[in-house]
Design a protein around this motif. Structure first.
Motif, PDB file in Angstrom:
ATOM      1  N   PHE A  23      33.497 -33.314  37.810  1.00 64.44           N
ATOM      2  CA  PHE A  23      32.431 -34.261  38.140  1.00 64.44           C
ATOM      3  C   PHE A  23      31.126 -33.551  38.445  1.00 64.44           C
ATOM      4  CE2 PHE A  23      29.951 -37.023  40.904  1.00 64.44           C
ATOM      5  CZ  PHE A  23      30.001 -38.222  40.217  1.00 64.44           C
ATOM      6  N   GLU A  24      31.186 -32.350  39.033  1.00 63.03           N
ATOM      7  CA  GLU A  24      29.947 -31.686  39.432  1.00 63.03           C
ATOM      8  C   GLU A  24      29.378 -30.794  38.335  1.00 63.03           C
ATOM      9  OE1 GLU A  24      31.147 -27.836  41.993  1.00 63.03           O
ATOM     10  OE2 GLU A  24      31.622 -29.734  42.966  1.00 63.03           O
ATOM     11  N   HIS A  25      29.939 -30.864  37.140  1.00 67.97           N
ATOM     12  CA  HIS A  25      29.401 -30.134  35.999  1.00 67.97           C
ATOM     13  C   HIS A  25      28.720 -31.105  35.030  1.00 67.97           C
ATOM     14  CE1 HIS A  25      32.230 -27.010  37.357  1.00 67.97           C
ATOM     15  NE2 HIS A  25      31.487 -26.163  36.680  1.00 67.97           N
TER      16      HIS A  25
ATOM     17  N   SER B  34      15.217 -46.409  40.020  1.00 70.40           N
ATOM     18  CA  SER B  34      16.261 -47.357  39.632  1.00 70.40           C
ATOM     19  C   SER B  34      17.008 -46.856  38.400  1.00 70.40           C
ATOM     20  CB  SER B  34      15.668 -48.742  39.365  1.00 70.40           C
ATOM     21  OG  SER B  34      14.777 -48.714  38.262  1.00 70.40           O
ATOM     22  N   VAL B  35      16.296 -46.184  37.498  1.00 68.73           N
ATOM     23  CA  VAL B  35      16.949 -45.595  36.328  1.00 68.73           C
ATOM     24  C   VAL B  35      17.917 -44.490  36.764  1.00 68.73           C
ATOM     25  CG1 VAL B  35      16.592 -44.236  34.227  1.00 68.73           C
ATOM     26  CG2 VAL B  35      15.087 -46.180  34.735  1.00 68.73           C
ATOM     27  N   ILE B  36      17.476 -43.650  37.700  1.00 69.29           N
ATOM     28  CA  ILE B  36      18.335 -42.569  38.184  1.00 69.29           C
ATOM     29  C   ILE B  36      19.541 -43.142  38.919  1.00 69.29           C
ATOM     30  CG2 ILE B  36      18.445 -40.556  39.696  1.00 69.29           C
ATOM     31  CD1 ILE B  36      15.453 -40.161  39.174  1.00 69.29           C
TER      32      ILE B  36
ATOM     33  N   PHE C 212      16.315 -32.733  36.764  1.00 71.96           N
ATOM     34  CA  PHE C 212      16.973 -34.035  36.683  1.00 71.96           C
ATOM     35  C   PHE C 212      18.396 -34.022  37.229  1.00 71.96           C
ATOM     36  CE2 PHE C 212      19.663 -37.111  34.484  1.00 71.96           C
ATOM     37  CZ  PHE C 212      19.072 -38.284  34.930  1.00 71.96           C
ATOM     38  N   PRO C 213      19.273 -33.069  36.840  1.00 74.42           N
ATOM     39  CA  PRO C 213      20.615 -33.074  37.437  1.00 74.42           C
ATOM     40  C   PRO C 213      20.583 -32.955  38.956  1.00 74.42           C
ATOM     41  CG  PRO C 213      20.562 -31.640  35.519  1.00 74.42           C
ATOM     42  CD  PRO C 213      19.150 -32.017  35.807  1.00 74.42           C
ATOM     43  N   SER C 214      19.655 -32.158  39.486  1.00 70.86           N
ATOM     44  CA  SER C 214      19.571 -32.011  40.944  1.00 70.86           C
ATOM     45  C   SER C 214      19.189 -33.332  41.595  1.00 70.86           C
ATOM     46  CB  SER C 214      18.549 -30.932  41.304  1.00 70.86           C
ATOM     47  OG  SER C 214      18.931 -29.676  40.770  1.00 70.86           O
ATOM     48  N   LEU C 215      18.247 -34.060  40.976  1.00 70.16           N
ATOM     49  CA  LEU C 215      17.849 -35.360  41.508  1.00 70.16           C
ATOM     50  C   LEU C 215      18.990 -36.367  41.407  1.00 70.16           C
ATOM     51  CD1 LEU C 215      15.395 -36.761  42.734  1.00 70.16           C
ATOM     52  CD2 LEU C 215      14.696 -37.445  40.434  1.00 70.16           C
ATOM     53  N   LEU C 216      19.742 -36.308  40.325  1.00 73.07           N
ATOM     54  CA  LEU C 216      20.888 -37.198  40.156  1.00 73.07           C
ATOM     55  C   LEU C 216      21.925 -36.964  41.248  1.00 73.07           C
ATOM     56  CD1 LEU C 216      22.257 -39.312  38.242  1.00 73.07           C
ATOM     57  CD2 LEU C 216      23.352 -37.371  37.112  1.00 73.07           C
ATOM     58  N   PHE C 217      22.213 -35.702  41.550  1.00 72.46           N
ATOM     59  CA  PHE C 217      23.209 -35.401  42.576  1.00 72.46           C
ATOM     60  C   PHE C 217      22.698 -35.703  43.980  1.00 72.46           C
ATOM     61  CE2 PHE C 217      25.417 -32.988  39.231  1.00 72.46           C
ATOM     62  CZ  PHE C 217      26.718 -33.389  39.494  1.00 72.46           C
ATOM     63  N   ASP C 218      21.371 -35.760  44.170  1.00 69.85           N
ATOM     64  CA  ASP C 218      20.839 -36.213  45.461  1.00 69.85           C
ATOM     65  C   ASP C 218      21.341 -37.619  45.776  1.00 69.85           C
ATOM     66  OD1 ASP C 218      19.501 -33.936  46.083  1.00 69.85           O
ATOM     67  OD2 ASP C 218      17.523 -34.651  45.479  1.00 69.85           O
ATOM     68  N   TYR C 219      21.340 -38.470  44.765  1.00 71.87           N
ATOM     69  CA  TYR C 219      21.813 -39.844  44.962  1.00 71.87           C
ATOM     70  C   TYR C 219      23.337 -39.908  45.027  1.00 71.87           C
ATOM     71  CZ  TYR C 219      17.236 -41.997  44.513  1.00 71.87           C
ATOM     72  OH  TYR C 219      15.939 -42.392  44.726  1.00 71.87           O
ATOM     73  N   LEU C 220      24.020 -39.069  44.246  1.00 76.12           N
ATOM     74  CA  LEU C 220      25.481 -39.081  44.270  1.00 76.12           C
ATOM     75  C   LEU C 220      26.020 -38.615  45.626  1.00 76.12           C
ATOM     76  CD1 LEU C 220      26.128 -37.652  40.696  1.00 76.12           C
ATOM     77  CD2 LEU C 220      26.646 -39.965  41.490  1.00 76.12           C
TER      78      LEU C 220
ATOM     79  N   PHE D 171      25.422 -26.897  33.563  1.00 80.46           N
ATOM     80  CA  PHE D 171      24.905 -26.982  34.934  1.00 80.46           C
ATOM     81  C   PHE D 171      26.045 -27.294  35.888  1.00 80.46           C
ATOM     82  CE2 PHE D 171      23.564 -29.706  38.451  1.00 80.46           C
ATOM     83  CZ  PHE D 171      22.563 -28.942  39.036  1.00 80.46           C
ATOM     84  N   CYS D 172      26.111 -26.536  36.981  1.00 82.37           N
ATOM     85  CA  CYS D 172      27.071 -26.807  38.049  1.00 82.37           C
ATOM     86  C   CYS D 172      26.300 -26.956  39.346  1.00 82.37           C
ATOM     87  CB  CYS D 172      28.097 -25.682  38.173  1.00 82.37           C
ATOM     88  SG  CYS D 172      29.269 -25.914  39.543  1.00 82.37           S
ATOM     89  N   GLU D 173      26.562 -28.016  40.075  1.00 81.15           N
ATOM     90  CA  GLU D 173      25.783 -28.307  41.276  1.00 81.15           C
ATOM     91  C   GLU D 173      25.846 -27.183  42.296  1.00 81.15           C
ATOM     92  OE1 GLU D 173      25.673 -31.491  44.966  1.00 81.15           O
ATOM     93  OE2 GLU D 173      27.515 -30.954  43.922  1.00 81.15           O
ATOM     94  N   GLU D 174      26.974 -26.486  42.411  1.00 80.37           N
ATOM     95  CA  GLU D 174      27.151 -25.476  43.449  1.00 80.37           C
ATOM     96  C   GLU D 174      26.634 -24.098  43.051  1.00 80.37           C
ATOM     97  OE1 GLU D 174      30.797 -25.511  45.809  1.00 80.37           O
ATOM     98  OE2 GLU D 174      31.523 -27.147  44.538  1.00 80.37           O
TER      99      GLU D 174
END
Length: 499
Positions: A80-82, A360-362, A266-274, A86-89
């Motif tokens: 999920f975090e890939h 809202s899109v994110i 963008f992935p970093s912003l997406l994971f901010d919400y996740l 890109f890996c979130e960690e």
């Protein structure tokens, strides 16, 4: 943990009699029975490379080094975090932790580490006062004058959370543990024995969990401005836009350069919400001084009572509320612009509406990722591999696809029921008892009979080591020849302390 007896390790402790039955309590129970000078820590889903000890124990020539931590890395790159490569960690382990090491503030991450037992005993064992026991234990180790080292080479790989449920449980534990430390007398700002650089290093680790509150605050501010037309900044619109874009641009440029290519906007912003639901839970516990019980990240096999092949987790209510709120405000903005509802859209409300549209899109993409079938909980949740294995059933040859340590899938029609199958591996033939069941007429599912730990362990060894070899294999350009890697013993360089 194994207890040494003669030439090998034969005893394993399950921690059933520990006062604290979570990870910290189990380690402390084993620590009382262990006389080793150095103790290696690996989570159950981690596999070390052959250089794990060779490349780390050299640091302990310095008698004040109490801990050596290596990066966490993962071989299930479809987790999920890939997202792609890109890996979130990765930003934390390959950039932030080395930075903390420079200032003498690298901390223990629970796995892929070597700890000096004397340092651990000097602080009373692993901390049981927080669900992030590794960070709190590091604070205590630093307060006693011990040094920590971060060896920035991947020497072990494990499993990243496969589903959103697993991901959220892990992040909620980390966030709640940070809040527990902030409320305690061992808050790095007031804890005794820490250098100023260590206080700063640990405080940034704890305060980083307020990032979700900042994201939500910006979003709610845009909602208020879009509805009320109130200007949050008393200045010309052009000046605000210019300065805002300059600040955003410079911060992103800094993240790109300092992040060494491991930060993606963008992935970093997406994971901010996740991560936001975990942050909200942790902040509520901070306000209520609630205590969270340690919860292991569920990276394993689901209950046999689960009938569905995949269970899509429900979308977090906090994200649904935020998405509904942004869409309602956007609808209000449109109706006001069309004259359907009274009022006018001022420039500041127009900017806020654009911000809400982007967010809202994110949010919609975050919810879509949560609901993707690929990340749903499975009945067979053990790690699956893309390779195929050759198996023999009643003298006939079949291909076992998507194998895991709990079973797999066979294209073909072997006899249904309990069978003993022979799995052909590069280390030899492994006989395993299993259940064979029909699967929609396309083939058969194979589920290994519970137990058989030695046999399943042998299969796991073959599959996991091959997965690590694939993960470690370099990508060669056309015509490039791979040179052999010759290991060298690490030379200890003490971290620079900034007091």
């Amino acid at each position: 943990m194994g207890q040494r007896d003669g030439g090998g390790y034969r005893r394993h402790l399950c921690g059933q009699d520990a006062e604290h039955t979570a990870k910290a309590g189990n380690i402390n129970e084993a620590l009382a029975l262990c006389d080793a000078e150095l103790i290696g820590f690996l989570d159950a889903d981690h596999i070390p490379s052959e250089g794990f000890l060779r490349d780390t124990i050299g640091y302990f020539d310095d008698p004040m080094v109490g801990l050596v931590q290596t990066p966490q890395d993962f071989y299930n790159t479809e987790s999920f975090e890939h997202i792609g490569d890109f890996c979130e960690e990765e930003l934390f382990y390959r950039v932030i932790q080395p930075g903390k090491n420079f200032w003498g503030g690298a901390f223990w991450c629970g796995t892929s580490a070597i700890v000096r037992s004397r340092a651990l005993r000097s602080v009373g064992g692993v901390a049981t006062d927080s669900v992030t026991e590794d960070l709190l234990t590091t604070i205590r180790i630093h307060s006693r004058g011990w040094q920590t080292v971060f060896h920035n080479v991947v020497l072990a790989r494990g499993l990243a959370p496969t589903t959103y449920t697993e991901y959220l449980v892990q992040r909620r534990r980390w966030a709640s543990g940070a809040m527990q430390i902030l409320r305690s007398s061992e808050n790095p700002l007031i804890a005794k024995g820490l250098t100023r650089s260590q206080r700063l290093a640990h405080m940034t680790s704890l305060l980083g969990w307020f990032e979700g509150a900042r994201t939500m605050g910006y979003l709610l501010l845009a909602v208020v401005v879009a509805i009320t037309n109130i200007e949050p900044v008393q200045n010309s619109l052009v000046t605000f836009i210019v300065f805002h874009l300059v600040v955003v641009g410079v911060s992103q440029l800094a993240m790109h350069r300092l992040g060494q290519g491991r930060h993606r906007f963008f992935p970093s912003l997406l994971f901010d919400y996740l991560r936001l639901p975990a942050t909200i839970t942790a902040l509520s516990q901070l306000a209520a001084n609630g205590r969270l019980a340690f919860q292991v990240t569920p990276k394993g096999r689901a209950s046999d009572k689960v009938q569905a092949e995949r269970l899509i987790p429900p979308a977090p209510s906090s994200l649904l509320v935020l998405l509904a709120l942004t869409q309602l405000v956007w609808l209000l903005f449109l109706l006001r612009g069309l004259g359907v509802v009274p009022g006018t859209n001022e420039p500041q409300s127009t900017i806020s509406a654009i911000v809400l549209l982007v967010n809202s899109v994110i949010l919609a993409l975050a919810l879509k990722r949560i609901r993707m079938g690929h990340f749903g909980d499975e009945r067979r949740r053990a790690r699956r591999f893309s390779r195929e294995l050759t198996v023999l059933i009643n003298g006939k040859t079949f291909r076992l696809k998507r194998p895991s340590t709990s079973g797999g899938f066979i294209e073909g029609r072997p006899t249904i029921g309990r069978q003993r199958i022979d799995v052909l591996t590069r280390e030899g033939t492994v006989a395993v008892d299993c259940w064979v069941a029909d699967h929609d007429g396309e083939g058969s599912t194979v589920e290994f009979v519970p137990g058989q730990w030695a046999t399943r362990g042998q299969l796991a060894r073959t599959m996991y080591l091959e997965a690590i070899e694939v993960a470690e294999a370099p990508t060669l350009r056309s015509g490039q020849i791979q040179e052999p890697i010759r290991p060298t013993a690490p030379k200890y360089t003490p971290p620079v302390h900034r007091s």
